[in-house]
Write a protein that holds these residues in place. Sequence first.
Motif, mmCIF file in Angstrom:
data_model
loop_
_atom_site.group_PDB
_atom_site.id
_atom_site.type_symbol
_atom_site.label_atom_id
_atom_site.label_comp_id
_atom_site.label_asym_id
_atom_site.label_seq_id
_atom_site.Cartn_x
_atom_site.Cartn_y
_atom_site.Cartn_z
ATOM 1 N N ASN A 36 0.797 -1.229 0.000
ATOM 2 C CA ASN A 36 0.000 0.000 0.000
ATOM 3 C C ASN A 36 0.826 1.274 0.000
ATOM 4 N N ILE A 37 2.140 1.140 -0.171
ATOM 5 C CA ILE A 37 2.978 2.318 -0.384
ATOM 6 C C ILE A 37 3.028 2.521 -1.900
ATOM 7 N N PRO A 38 2.603 3.692 -2.366
ATOM 8 C CA PRO A 38 2.606 3.924 -3.818
ATOM 9 C C PRO A 38 4.005 3.748 -4.415
ATOM 10 N N THR A 39 4.058 3.219 -5.611
ATOM 11 C CA THR A 39 5.327 2.987 -6.292
ATOM 12 C C THR A 39 6.158 4.261 -6.381
ATOM 13 N N ALA A 40 5.503 5.392 -6.555
ATOM 14 C CA ALA A 40 6.215 6.672 -6.648
ATOM 15 C C ALA A 40 6.946 7.028 -5.355
ATOM 16 N N LYS A 41 6.581 6.387 -4.263
ATOM 17 C CA LYS A 41 7.231 6.648 -2.975
ATOM 18 C C LYS A 41 8.192 5.525 -2.590
ATOM 19 N N GLN A 42 8.531 4.683 -3.538
ATOM 20 C CA GLN A 42 9.447 3.571 -3.274
ATOM 21 C C GLN A 42 10.705 3.707 -4.113
ATOM 22 N N ARG A 43 11.817 3.327 -3.522
ATOM 23 C CA ARG A 43 13.102 3.322 -4.239
ATOM 24 C C ARG A 43 13.976 2.235 -3.646
ATOM 25 N N HIS A 44 14.662 1.518 -4.506
ATOM 26 C CA HIS A 44 15.636 0.525 -4.068
ATOM 27 C C HIS A 44 16.974 0.875 -4.697
ATOM 28 N N LEU A 45 18.024 0.796 -3.900
ATOM 29 C CA LEU A 45 19.369 1.080 -4.382
ATOM 30 C C LEU A 45 20.264 -0.115 -4.104
ATOM 31 N N THR A 46 20.953 -0.575 -5.134
ATOM 32 C CA THR A 46 22.016 -1.554 -4.956
ATOM 33 C C THR A 46 23.319 -0.794 -5.133
ATOM 34 N N ALA A 47 24.097 -0.719 -4.066
ATOM 35 C CA ALA A 47 25.365 0.013 -4.095
ATOM 36 C C ALA A 47 26.424 -0.860 -4.746
ATOM 37 N N LYS A 48 26.758 -0.541 -5.977
ATOM 38 C CA LYS A 48 27.737 -1.315 -6.745
ATOM 39 C C LYS A 48 29.087 -1.309 -6.034
ATOM 40 N N ARG A 60 32.041 4.889 -0.698
ATOM 41 C CA ARG A 60 30.743 4.604 -1.339
ATOM 42 C C ARG A 60 29.587 5.256 -0.589
ATOM 43 N N TRP A 61 29.677 5.293 0.733
ATOM 44 C CA TRP A 61 28.652 5.993 1.518
ATOM 45 C C TRP A 61 28.630 7.464 1.124
ATOM 46 N N ARG A 62 29.782 8.097 1.127
ATOM 47 C CA ARG A 62 29.851 9.533 0.845
ATOM 48 C C ARG A 62 29.454 9.874 -0.588
ATOM 49 N N GLU A 63 29.902 9.071 -1.525
ATOM 50 C CA GLU A 63 29.738 9.420 -2.932
ATOM 51 C C GLU A 63 28.493 8.838 -3.597
ATOM 52 N N VAL A 64 27.998 7.719 -3.096
ATOM 53 C CA VAL A 64 26.878 7.039 -3.764
ATOM 54 C C VAL A 64 25.638 6.974 -2.873
ATOM 55 N N VAL A 65 25.791 6.371 -1.708
ATOM 56 C CA VAL A 65 24.624 6.074 -0.875
ATOM 57 C C VAL A 65 24.070 7.336 -0.203
ATOM 58 N N TYR A 66 24.913 8.099 0.467
ATOM 59 C CA TYR A 66 24.421 9.284 1.179
ATOM 60 C C TYR A 66 23.647 10.240 0.267
ATOM 61 N N PRO A 67 24.160 10.588 -0.922
ATOM 62 C CA PRO A 67 23.372 11.479 -1.779
ATOM 63 C C PRO A 67 21.990 10.919 -2.123
ATOM 64 N N GLU A 68 21.902 9.619 -2.306
ATOM 65 C CA GLU A 68 20.598 8.993 -2.586
ATOM 66 C C GLU A 68 19.663 9.103 -1.383
ATOM 67 N N VAL A 69 20.197 8.824 -0.195
ATOM 68 C CA VAL A 69 19.395 8.907 1.027
ATOM 69 C C VAL A 69 18.934 10.351 1.242
ATOM 70 N N ARG A 70 19.869 11.289 1.144
ATOM 71 C CA ARG A 70 19.548 12.711 1.331
ATOM 72 C C ARG A 70 18.454 13.152 0.371
#
Length: 77
Positions: A36-48, A60-70
Amino acid sequence: VAPEDIRDTALLTIEGELDDISGSGQTQAAHELCVNIPTAKQRHLTAKGAGHYGIFSGRRWREVVYPEVRDFIRRHA
């Protein structure tokens, strides 16, 4: 918790491509459970190139993951 009752939030899941503790797809399964969470409010990230601990520490946290989370938090705040 009844995942199908969750509806008033956004959902971001993150996995490390090289995670040797959590198997691939484990966090992504939350999207299938939270129907029941709309697809537009969902995101999955696989950190390569990230392992279990590299997801939330180091380069990877600083350059890839953190910007996505923020950005995800900003979009859904």
